[in-house]
Design a protein around this motif. Structure first.
Motif, short mmCIF file in Angstrom:
data_model
loop_
_atom_site.label_atom_id
_atom_site.label_comp_id
_atom_site.label_asym_id
_atom_site.label_seq_id
_atom_site.Cartn_x
_atom_site.Cartn_y
_atom_site.Cartn_z
N LEU A 1 33.09 -83.60 -28.20
CA LEU A 1 33.10 -82.33 -28.91
C LEU A 1 33.06 -81.26 -27.82
N PHE A 2 33.92 -80.27 -27.92
CA PHE A 2 34.04 -79.32 -26.83
C PHE A 2 32.70 -78.64 -26.51
N ASP A 3 31.98 -78.21 -27.53
CA ASP A 3 30.71 -77.50 -27.29
C ASP A 3 29.69 -78.39 -26.59
N VAL A 4 29.74 -79.69 -26.88
CA VAL A 4 28.79 -80.63 -26.26
C VAL A 4 29.01 -80.70 -24.75
N ILE A 5 30.24 -80.95 -24.33
CA ILE A 5 30.48 -81.14 -22.90
C ILE A 5 30.48 -79.80 -22.15
N TYR A 6 30.91 -78.72 -22.80
CA TYR A 6 30.92 -77.43 -22.12
C TYR A 6 29.49 -76.94 -21.89
N ASP A 7 28.63 -77.12 -22.88
CA ASP A 7 27.22 -76.75 -22.71
C ASP A 7 26.56 -77.59 -21.61
N ALA A 8 26.93 -78.88 -21.55
CA ALA A 8 26.36 -79.75 -20.52
C ALA A 8 26.75 -79.26 -19.14
N TYR A 9 28.02 -78.89 -18.95
CA TYR A 9 28.46 -78.41 -17.64
C TYR A 9 27.81 -77.08 -17.28
N GLN A 10 27.58 -76.25 -18.26
CA GLN A 10 26.92 -74.96 -17.98
C GLN A 10 25.49 -75.15 -17.51
N GLN A 11 24.88 -76.27 -17.90
CA GLN A 11 23.49 -76.53 -17.51
C GLN A 11 23.39 -77.37 -16.23
N CYS A 12 24.51 -77.87 -15.74
CA CYS A 12 24.50 -78.78 -14.59
C CYS A 12 23.86 -78.14 -13.36
N SER A 13 23.17 -78.96 -12.61
CA SER A 13 22.66 -78.52 -11.31
C SER A 13 23.78 -78.59 -10.28
N ASP A 14 23.59 -77.93 -9.17
CA ASP A 14 24.58 -78.01 -8.10
C ASP A 14 24.73 -79.44 -7.60
N TYR A 15 23.65 -80.18 -7.63
CA TYR A 15 23.71 -81.58 -7.19
C TYR A 15 24.63 -82.39 -8.10
N ASP A 16 24.49 -82.17 -9.43
CA ASP A 16 25.38 -82.87 -10.37
C ASP A 16 26.84 -82.54 -10.09
N LEU A 17 27.12 -81.26 -9.93
CA LEU A 17 28.50 -80.82 -9.72
C LEU A 17 29.06 -81.31 -8.39
N GLU A 18 28.19 -81.49 -7.43
CA GLU A 18 28.64 -81.86 -6.09
C GLU A 18 28.83 -83.37 -5.95
N PHE A 19 27.92 -84.16 -6.53
CA PHE A 19 27.93 -85.59 -6.26
C PHE A 19 28.16 -86.46 -7.50
N HIS B 1 33.77 -82.89 -10.64
CA HIS B 1 33.08 -82.19 -11.73
C HIS B 1 33.41 -80.70 -11.74
N ARG B 2 33.55 -80.10 -10.58
CA ARG B 2 33.88 -78.68 -10.55
C ARG B 2 35.31 -78.44 -11.07
N SER B 3 36.19 -79.38 -10.80
CA SER B 3 37.56 -79.27 -11.32
C SER B 3 37.57 -79.37 -12.85
N ILE B 4 36.81 -80.32 -13.37
CA ILE B 4 36.73 -80.47 -14.83
C ILE B 4 36.12 -79.22 -15.46
N PHE B 5 35.09 -78.69 -14.84
CA PHE B 5 34.43 -77.49 -15.35
C PHE B 5 35.43 -76.33 -15.40
N ASN B 6 36.24 -76.18 -14.37
CA ASN B 6 37.25 -75.12 -14.36
C ASN B 6 38.26 -75.31 -15.50
N GLY B 7 38.60 -76.58 -15.77
CA GLY B 7 39.50 -76.85 -16.88
C GLY B 7 38.89 -76.50 -18.22
N LEU B 8 37.60 -76.80 -18.38
CA LEU B 8 36.91 -76.46 -19.63
C LEU B 8 36.80 -74.95 -19.80
#
Length: 452
Positions: free
Chosen positions: A218-236, A127-134
């Motif tokens: 839609l880019f805004d949909v997934i980018y906003d979701a990643y910006q709101q993610c908890s550390d737990y989401d991004l980690e696991f 997830h952190r890799s995808i977030f960096n790509g976004l």
């Protein structure tokens, strides 16, 4: 964040296909999304793709990360990039790789002439890799060099067999619903074990599906979701569709995917992927002859027999050879009868080399020579044909797998029927050898003299 190489949003087709993709084909590919959009009553969106490629390959049990494992001496990720590059309406492709593999990835891009690729540093999790790509595509980031797309595709670097039709389906569904993903039926029943490793309950397999890639948003949909993610989401976490549902409240439209969307995960999958690639590039064979006038010519007999062994045989004369190469044929049977030595084969090798055809896949060239023992002594002819070993050594450096085949058909005095029978038997044996060389693409047979 490291973006590169410069000019990554250049021509639509990958390097070797700049010559190989004809204008009409390019236009058809470019217009497919626009045409679908018009049918749906909406405009075609700007599309980019993000590929997380920072995995270590622990489950494969090899020291090389699986995305860099070779298949036919070419890294797996290169096949995936090629599949996306063939889709001309994908404007940018962002690949997230670890810092230690950044130079390796740049080398792959350069060697295989990939276009429209930008690199970012991968995170410690998927997830952190995808977030960096976004982030590389978001206009709110400093030093952003790419345009923000309307729709972004997320795909795995180790799923090399994705086709344009499924990409088109998830993109158009995402444009309408906000998110979309490919799914496949479950192969095995999912069970839940208890704390003491006993069966607690199982799921009804018919009601569930396996989530696959590609997915599109839609880019805004997934980018906003990643910006709101908890550390737990991004980690696991691993499921992007779930993030869109959890944080952007978007229910993804699920699209039935094809069986070849599977992910290369274990070492045995590399062999399966190699088998699929060999099968695909062995579907077309070009038979080149130095004469096409005589329909009873032995070359035409060989051609007819090849049609019974191989799925598709395309025959061409020397005048058509350039067009055949442009159409991405990777298998050539060069029949030498009228010309001396290897004149026709050498001309073919020169054209293949100039076309850069062998950059992406090994090209098989089989130089066939016929010997009538009454016209040329066997020893003299074999001595000439043995020269192919030297040609093969040089050709291998250019990823061209060259083999020689000498077909010996003795004349039978006062018995033409028996003579033709012996010739056809020789041709039949030669056809079996040619078919094996093309299908197996075995470099161990390069330059070996084969006598039928």
């Amino acid at each position: 964040m490291e973006l590169g190489p410069p000019g990554g949003s250049g021509p639509a087709e990958p390097g070797p296909r700049l010559r190989g993709l004809r204008g009409a084909d390019a236009a058809a590919s470019a217009s497919s999304l626009s045409r679908f959009g018009a049918e749906a009553g909406c405009r075609a969106p700007a599309v980019a793709a993000v590929l997380p490629a920072g995995g270590s390959g622990e489950r494969m049990g090899v020291p090389t990360p699986k995305q860099f494992c070779p298949i036919l001496e070419r890294p797996l990720i290169s096949y995936t990039l090629q599949a996306l590059e063939r889709v001309s309406w994908i404007k940018d492709i962002i690949v997230a790789v670890t810092r230690e593999n950044m130079e390796t990835m740049k080398g792959i891009i350069q060697r295989y002439q990939h276009k429209r690729i930008s690199l970012v540093e991968a995170g410690v999790t998927r997830h952190r890799s995808i977030f960096n790509g976004l982030k590389a595509l978001a206009e709110d980031q400093p030093n952003c060099r790419l345009s923000k797309p309307e729709v972004v595709i997320i795909h795995d670097a180790v799923r090399p067999f994705v086709e344009e039709d499924v990409l088109l389906k998830v993109v158009t569904a995402a444009q309408e619903h906000g998110a979309s993903g490919a799914i496949r039926p479950l192969v095995s029943t999912v069970i839940s074990p208890s704390a003491d490793s006993c069966l607690d309950h199982s799921l009804e397999r018919a009601r569930y599906r396996a989530s696959e890639m590609p997915q599109a948003f839609l880019f805004d949909v997934i980018y906003d979701a990643y910006q709101q993610c908890s550390d737990y989401d991004l980690e696991f976490g691993t499921e992007c569709l779930h993030l869109a549902l959890k944080y952007s409240h978007i229910k993804a439209k699920l699209v039935e995917g094809s069986p070849d969307l599977w992910k290369v995960t274990y070492k045995r999958d590399l062999y399966a992927a190699e088998s699929i690639i060999k099968e695909r590039i062995s579907q077309k064979v070009c038979v080149v002859m130095d004469t096409k006038e005589d329909e009873e010519h032995v070359g035409h007999c060989l051609e007819e027999m090849l049609k019974t062994e191989l799925n598709h045989v395309k025959v061409t004369s020397g005048q058509d050879l350039q067009q055949i190469i442009l159409e991405q044929c990777y298998n050539f049977v060069c029949v030498n009868v009228m010309t001396s030595d290897f004149e026709e084969t050498q001309r073919l090798l020169n054209m293949v080399e100039e076309s850069n055809l062998s950059i992406l896949y090994p090209v098989v060239v089989i130089s066939v020579h016929f010997l009538d023992y009454e016209s040329v002594p066997l020893g003299q002819k074999m001595e000439k044909v043995m020269q192919i070993r030297e040609f093969a050594k040089e050709a291998k450096k250019r990823n061209i797998l060259l083999s020689g085949l000498l077909i010996y058909f003795p004349q039978v005095e006062n018995n033409r029927g028996l003579e033709e029978q012996k010739l056809r038997e020789s041709l039949r044996q030669g056809t079996t050898i040619i078919s094996a060389l093309i299908k197996e693409r075995n470099s161990g047979l390069i330059g070996q003299l084969l006598v039928a």
